[in-house]
Design a protein around this motif. Sequence first.
Motif, short mmCIF file in Angstrom:
data_model
loop_
_atom_site.label_atom_id
_atom_site.label_comp_id
_atom_site.label_asym_id
_atom_site.label_seq_id
_atom_site.Cartn_x
_atom_site.Cartn_y
_atom_site.Cartn_z
N PHE A 101 0.83 -1.21 0.00
CA PHE A 101 0.00 0.00 0.00
C PHE A 101 0.86 1.26 0.00
O PHE A 101 0.64 2.17 -0.81
N THR A 140 -6.87 5.88 1.08
CA THR A 140 -7.61 4.68 1.50
C THR A 140 -9.07 4.77 1.05
O THR A 140 -9.68 3.76 0.69
N THR A 196 -6.87 6.16 8.98
CA THR A 196 -6.17 5.43 7.91
C THR A 196 -6.08 3.95 8.27
O THR A 196 -6.36 3.07 7.44
N ASN A 203 -9.60 2.30 8.05
CA ASN A 203 -10.03 2.02 6.67
C ASN A 203 -9.26 0.86 6.06
O ASN A 203 -9.84 0.01 5.36
N LEU A 204 -7.96 0.80 6.32
CA LEU A 204 -7.17 -0.32 5.78
C LEU A 204 -7.63 -1.64 6.40
O LEU A 204 -7.71 -2.66 5.70
#
Length: 521
Positions: free
Chosen positions: A35, A123, A454, A457-458
């Motif tokens: 990512f 994201t 972050t 969301n990941l």
Amino acid sequence: MKFINGTNRNQLPLFASSIDDAIAQDNQVRLIDLFVDSLTLSDYGFAFDFVENGRPSYHPSDLLKLFIYGYLNRMRSSRTLEKECSRNIELMWLLKGLVPDHNTIANFRKDNPKAIARVFRATVQMAAHFELIGGELVAGDSTKLRAQNSKKNNFNPGKIERHIAYIDEKLKQYNEALAKEDGDVDQKKSLVHKIKKHQLQKQKYLEYQNTIDTTGVTQISTSDPDSRQIMTRNNISEVAYNVQTVVDAKHNIPIDFKVTNENDSKAMGGMLRRTKTILGHTNFTAIYDKGYHTGSEFEYANRLAIDVLVAIPTVASHAPDTAFDVEYFNYDKPTDSYTCPANQQLTSNGNWYTKKNGKSLTKMKHYKTSACIACDLFSKCTKNAKGRLIERSEHADLIYQNKIRIENNYETYRRRQAIVEHPYGTIKRQWDFYYIMTKKTLKHASADVGLIFTAYNLKRIFNLIDPNMLKRYLNVLALFFWSLKDVFKAFYTLFIFETIASSFFKKGFYCKVKPIYLRSN
């Protein structure tokens, strides 16, 4: 009795294996690595220009990987992360054996709030690519995260006034005792010391009061200046930050956040505007609780052409008989009048009056009737000796439209908590992130919250998307990014070459050359 025994610590393995072999192919740390590698961090605002002298800096991608891994595994402290780099095999793999010190780690988070916010948006874009965001129904709300500032170190005008009054009383007692003291030298020194101490304290509080009077701030927090004492629940207050969020209903994925130090009453309009920009359209419905029920915010939503469902707060004051509450007075728009339960008409003189509501001003019309005084139901309707007075806000029509929408879409509104509280439950109850890790200024707090969302969301994406599909997607992104860099470098090299060549030809030189495209290392 037999037991399972481990290997001898002093025995060397017959076949040496790499650290990559120790990390399973389905380990999420590999997804974190892919990512971050897929992001063009130089475009996100991370610093890449460092002086060549001295010790080289750590690459922003390595520190970002460290933070994302840490937040996903409930570790936010820079000292904890530094320690884990030396003993956590997953971090050894992720950072290729690097062990940044805790100051470097902490400064990276503190210095990059805007860049971290852009990583969060990445994201959201990835979730949108995999169609995890519906964009039809969103829910907004706020959560309070405690600041690194105790209540003792937070001051408002009332608290300052109480402290000064207490000190004045103490100074009076000490001065009276000092005046009566005539022989004990040590006692006199003790009283003089206490008087000086309290005078210094009083001067400090007077400076706080002067700051409030001259700057217009309502509170002063000495440890974290931007934090404020905010009501959290059931009349319990905390010195905290208020984090506004917008969560998409399809998979409970936050698409926006904003860290503030204010309450909810004026937050809805700005968050709707940001949501419109993120989704790229206004064909969505936004759900909010009663804390956002403000006339000016309904007007903002109406200008944006966004439908909102905002819970209707209970009436603050009632008539002596609740059957005569204002909700039972029927408004007629053509005649601009109200009809009361006694079938009398209340009219307005057409003038607008300004009413202060907190920090904002609202225009109001007044409606009344001369029939009140002789009415048999007077005592049930009002306690005002002059008769019943009704105020109608300039936003009354928009507030009424919201009421109708709530009545027609009540089942949709009931989904609000299940949508917007999902991230809060994970972040505050499961991860234990109920406070802000950083200190001093709202920007630093935004960096911490940006990393929290972050990571959230990941986590959602990792759980919802097949890991192999996600790996292929991130690999393609990373390959595209690095290929694009090569293309740009090649064009730049060709441009430099042609510029030099043309200058040679202008000066009368002749050189036979062959263009070469250089590949970056």
